[in-house]
Scaffold this motif. Sequence first.
Motif, PDB file in Angstrom:
ATOM      1  N   PHE A  25       0.813  -1.218   0.000  1.00 40.17           N
ATOM      2  CA  PHE A  25       0.000   0.000   0.000  1.00 40.17           C
ATOM      3  C   PHE A  25       0.848   1.270   0.000  1.00 40.17           C
ATOM      4  N   TRP A  26       2.109   1.138   0.459  1.00 36.11           N
ATOM      5  CA  TRP A  26       2.974   2.319   0.484  1.00 36.11           C
ATOM      6  C   TRP A  26       3.126   2.916  -0.919  1.00 36.11           C
ATOM      7  N   ILE A  27       3.066   2.059  -1.954  1.00 39.18           N
ATOM      8  CA  ILE A  27       3.195   2.580  -3.328  1.00 39.18           C
ATOM      9  C   ILE A  27       2.025   3.509  -3.630  1.00 39.18           C
ATOM     10  N   ILE A  28       0.840   3.071  -3.206  1.00 43.21           N
ATOM     11  CA  ILE A  28      -0.357   3.870  -3.436  1.00 43.21           C
ATOM     12  C   ILE A  28      -0.298   5.155  -2.611  1.00 43.21           C
ATOM     13  N   ALA A  29       0.172   5.031  -1.383  1.00 41.05           N
ATOM     14  CA  ALA A  29       0.272   6.200  -0.507  1.00 41.05           C
ATOM     15  C   ALA A  29       1.264   7.220  -1.085  1.00 41.05           C
ATOM     16  N   THR A  30       2.343   6.698  -1.671  1.00 44.53           N
ATOM     17  CA  THR A  30       3.328   7.592  -2.286  1.00 44.53           C
ATOM     18  C   THR A  30       2.719   8.312  -3.491  1.00 44.53           C
ATOM     19  N   TRP A  31       1.975   7.554  -4.280  1.00 43.93           N
ATOM     20  CA  TRP A  31       1.309   8.152  -5.442  1.00 43.93           C
ATOM     21  C   TRP A  31       0.436   9.323  -4.985  1.00 43.93           C
ATOM     22  N   LYS A  32      -0.281   9.105  -3.891  1.00 44.36           N
ATOM     23  CA  LYS A  32      -1.185  10.123  -3.380  1.00 44.36           C
ATOM     24  C   LYS A  32      -0.429  11.414  -3.032  1.00 44.36           C
ATOM     25  N   VAL A  33       0.683  11.263  -2.345  1.00 48.83           N
ATOM     26  CA  VAL A  33       1.460  12.455  -1.968  1.00 48.83           C
ATOM     27  C   VAL A  33       2.002  13.153  -3.213  1.00 48.83           C
ATOM     28  N   PHE A  34       2.505  12.360  -4.166  1.00 47.75           N
ATOM     29  CA  PHE A  34       3.090  12.958  -5.363  1.00 47.75           C
ATOM     30  C   PHE A  34       2.044  13.715  -6.176  1.00 47.75           C
ATOM     31  N   ILE A  35       0.883  13.101  -6.360  1.00 54.93           N
ATOM     32  CA  ILE A  35      -0.098  13.734  -7.243  1.00 54.93           C
ATOM     33  C   ILE A  35      -0.743  14.929  -6.544  1.00 54.93           C
ATOM     34  N   LYS A  36      -0.796  14.856  -5.228  1.00 55.95           N
ATOM     35  CA  LYS A  36      -1.455  15.923  -4.485  1.00 55.95           C
ATOM     36  C   LYS A  36      -0.566  17.157  -4.339  1.00 55.95           C
ATOM     37  N   TYR A  37       0.707  16.945  -4.051  1.00 61.91           N
ATOM     38  CA  TYR A  37       1.582  18.089  -3.762  1.00 61.91           C
ATOM     39  C   TYR A  37       2.694  18.284  -4.782  1.00 61.91           C
ATOM     40  N   PHE A  38       3.488  17.238  -5.013  1.00 63.45           N
ATOM     41  CA  PHE A  38       4.671  17.420  -5.852  1.00 63.45           C
ATOM     42  C   PHE A  38       4.298  17.797  -7.286  1.00 63.45           C
ATOM     43  N   ALA A  39       3.399  16.993  -7.868  1.00 62.65           N
ATOM     44  CA  ALA A  39       3.098  17.206  -9.288  1.00 62.65           C
ATOM     45  C   ALA A  39       2.565  18.623  -9.542  1.00 62.65           C
ATOM     46  N   PRO A  40       1.533  19.087  -8.818  1.00 62.19           N
ATOM     47  CA  PRO A  40       1.036  20.428  -9.134  1.00 62.19           C
ATOM     48  C   PRO A  40       2.099  21.515  -8.974  1.00 62.19           C
ATOM     49  N   VAL A  41       2.872  21.440  -7.906  1.00 61.46           N
ATOM     50  CA  VAL A  41       3.867  22.491  -7.670  1.00 61.46           C
ATOM     51  C   VAL A  41       4.941  22.466  -8.757  1.00 61.46           C
ATOM     52  N   LEU A  42       5.468  21.276  -9.046  1.00 61.02           N
ATOM     53  CA  LEU A  42       6.542  21.192 -10.028  1.00 61.02           C
ATOM     54  C   LEU A  42       6.059  21.553 -11.430  1.00 61.02           C
ATOM     55  N   ILE A  43       4.850  21.105 -11.779  1.00 61.39           N
ATOM     56  CA  ILE A  43       4.357  21.422 -13.119  1.00 61.39           C
ATOM     57  C   ILE A  43       4.105  22.923 -13.232  1.00 61.39           C
ATOM     58  N   PHE A  44       3.658  23.507 -12.139  1.00 57.44           N
ATOM     59  CA  PHE A  44       3.445  24.957 -12.140  1.00 57.44           C
ATOM     60  C   PHE A  44       4.767  25.691 -12.422  1.00 57.44           C
ATOM     61  N   LEU A  45       5.845  25.194 -11.834  1.00 59.16           N
ATOM     62  CA  LEU A  45       7.157  25.806 -12.082  1.00 59.16           C
ATOM     63  C   LEU A  45       7.553  25.673 -13.556  1.00 59.16           C
ATOM     64  N   VAL A  46       7.266  24.507 -14.137  1.00 54.42           N
ATOM     65  CA  VAL A  46       7.575  24.315 -15.563  1.00 54.42           C
ATOM     66  C   VAL A  46       6.817  25.338 -16.403  1.00 54.42           C
ATOM     67  N   LEU A  47       5.561  25.533 -16.031  1.00 58.65           N
ATOM     68  CA  LEU A  47       4.716  26.467 -16.771  1.00 58.65           C
ATOM     69  C   LEU A  47       5.258  27.895 -16.652  1.00 58.65           C
ATOM     70  N   LEU A  48       5.635  28.288 -15.445  1.00 50.49           N
ATOM     71  CA  LEU A  48       6.197  29.628 -15.257  1.00 50.49           C
ATOM     72  C   LEU A  48       7.468  29.780 -16.076  1.00 50.49           C
ATOM     73  N   ASN A  49       8.261  28.721 -16.097  1.00 50.81           N
ATOM     74  CA  ASN A  49       9.488  28.762 -16.864  1.00 50.81           C
ATOM     75  C   ASN A  49       9.190  28.914 -18.367  1.00 50.81           C
ATOM     76  N   SER A  50       8.172  28.185 -18.837  1.00 45.79           N
ATOM     77  CA  SER A  50       7.821  28.232 -20.260  1.00 45.79           C
ATOM     78  C   SER A  50       7.423  29.631 -20.689  1.00 45.79           C
ATOM     79  N   ILE A  51       6.679  30.309 -19.833  1.00 41.83           N
ATOM     80  CA  ILE A  51       6.230  31.633 -20.259  1.00 41.83           C
ATOM     81  C   ILE A  51       7.221  32.710 -19.856  1.00 41.83           C
ATOM     82  N   GLY A  52       8.397  32.272 -19.397  1.00 43.14           N
ATOM     83  CA  GLY A  52       9.487  33.208 -19.196  1.00 43.14           C
ATOM     84  C   GLY A  52       9.473  33.941 -17.877  1.00 43.14           C
ATOM     85  N   ILE A  53       8.656  33.500 -16.917  1.00 39.76           N
ATOM     86  CA  ILE A  53       8.607  34.177 -15.627  1.00 39.76           C
ATOM     87  C   ILE A  53       9.713  33.661 -14.711  1.00 39.76           C
ATOM     88  N   LEU A  54      10.112  32.419 -14.942  1.00 38.59           N
ATOM     89  CA  LEU A  54      11.120  31.834 -14.052  1.00 38.59           C
ATOM     90  C   LEU A  54      12.472  31.738 -14.752  1.00 38.59           C
TER      91      LEU A  54
END
Length: 457
Positions: A428-457
């Motif tokens: 179940f730890w695999i599922i629990a890890t997925w939950k943390v990644f999709i909830k926090y890591f993915a949105p924050v990191l993808i947001f940074l990629v987006l800011l970088n793409s539009i030249g803000i970062l």
Amino acid sequence: MHSDKSVKREHWGSKLGFILAAAGSAVGLGNIWKFPYIAGENGGAAFIFVYLICIAIIGLPVLIAEVLMGRTTQRNPVGAFRKLSNSPFWSAVGGLGVLAGFVILSFYAVVAGWSFGYIVEAIKGSFSSFTKVGASGDYFSSLTNNIVWIVGYLAVFMGLTMLIVYFGVQKGIERASKIMMPLLIIILLILMIRGLTLPGADKGLEFLLKPDWSHVTPQAILIALGHAFFTLSLGMGAMMTYGSYMSKDDNIPNAAFQIVILDTLIALIAGIAIFTAVFAMSENPAVGPGLIFHTLPVVFSKMAGGYIFAILFFILLTIAALTSAISLLEVVIAYFVDERGWQRHNAVITFGLVAFIVGIPSALSFNVMSDFTIFGLNFFDFVDFLASNILLPLGGLLISIFVAWVWGFDKALINLKYGAERLFDNHFWIIATWKVFIKYFAPVLIFLVLLNSIGIL
Ligand code: TRP
């Protein structure tokens, strides 16, 4: 007018069929053309290490989320969001994905068309006289300046894509993937062995595999993140659409893991095949995007047996592009079939033709329309930028937010468990890890990629 349950929806004939089709979508120009040169430019093994982390913390989690949304709803991206949220805003997010698929197809098919054209050039022996990259670069320009050549091969490639999608999920996409993916792997292994057995190959391996940490800047990390996303075909519902043809007893985390492994291995092997040959023939590895169409023809012309290897290489590149293009077109087709009640055949002919027409200005960006610019970019670069740097990260961001916060984890997990009961019970730890990644890591990191793409970062 959506035809709920009235028509029976198609499904994959086998688990392997889904994995090969999805891996076919993931493995494309991004793996064979882009990955080797960005790895080469950004520190070799050090970049690859960062890239693998990005694949693990955002690539795999978002892939699972997309496939899960598709399988749960058995719908195209618009229908999937609507069914899970009943909100016009989120349905529009699905619509953005369909639009992105359409836009990507239009310019992707232009480059794929060159690849097809290069099979013909390789067979004609056009590369045999090249001794300098300047000459092969000029030859490339003369081809892309030729409107009939460039639009013609765009048409040929789009026609092939339409032909496969026309026959449907099992008889078209699945069958084509089951033939083309093994062929792709065989050709790639042949090319890797050829590369590794050339005198001087070790320098190429060293270039690709020796870590140079000084190149791993924050910018390089953002490139790795963005590429992790692009290479897995995430952010616009392609994997959601393919997931919608899955049945409930398939194990999603397992399938996603296999797709990620295939995609990553193929990118690495392509890098090895290309750089061993480039170094053995003493060519410059750091030319960026020109690596494939400028440098490689010269490499092949200098290499023993290069005539055959050149043909094989461009067949490989064309196959990789074709299995990606069919997934792009399928997103659009699934939308019109599910939501608008179109017949598949009519939808394929109509929207394949429209994608071809929208692709024409991209093709003409290399010749008569080269001076036409939008925000300082020619049409091709503009649609590429819009789709790859804006629409895909935005879509990925919204998908991860949707699954984690709108649809909600409890419901997502109930659905993820079908077919994966043993994984839930034993690891179940695999599922629990997925939950943390999709909830926090993915949105924050993808947001940074987006800011970088539009030249803000
Ligand atoms: N993954 C493909 C590649 O590496 C490109 C791609 C990006 C794609 N997004 C996609 C393909 C969506 C199909 C669907 O070349």
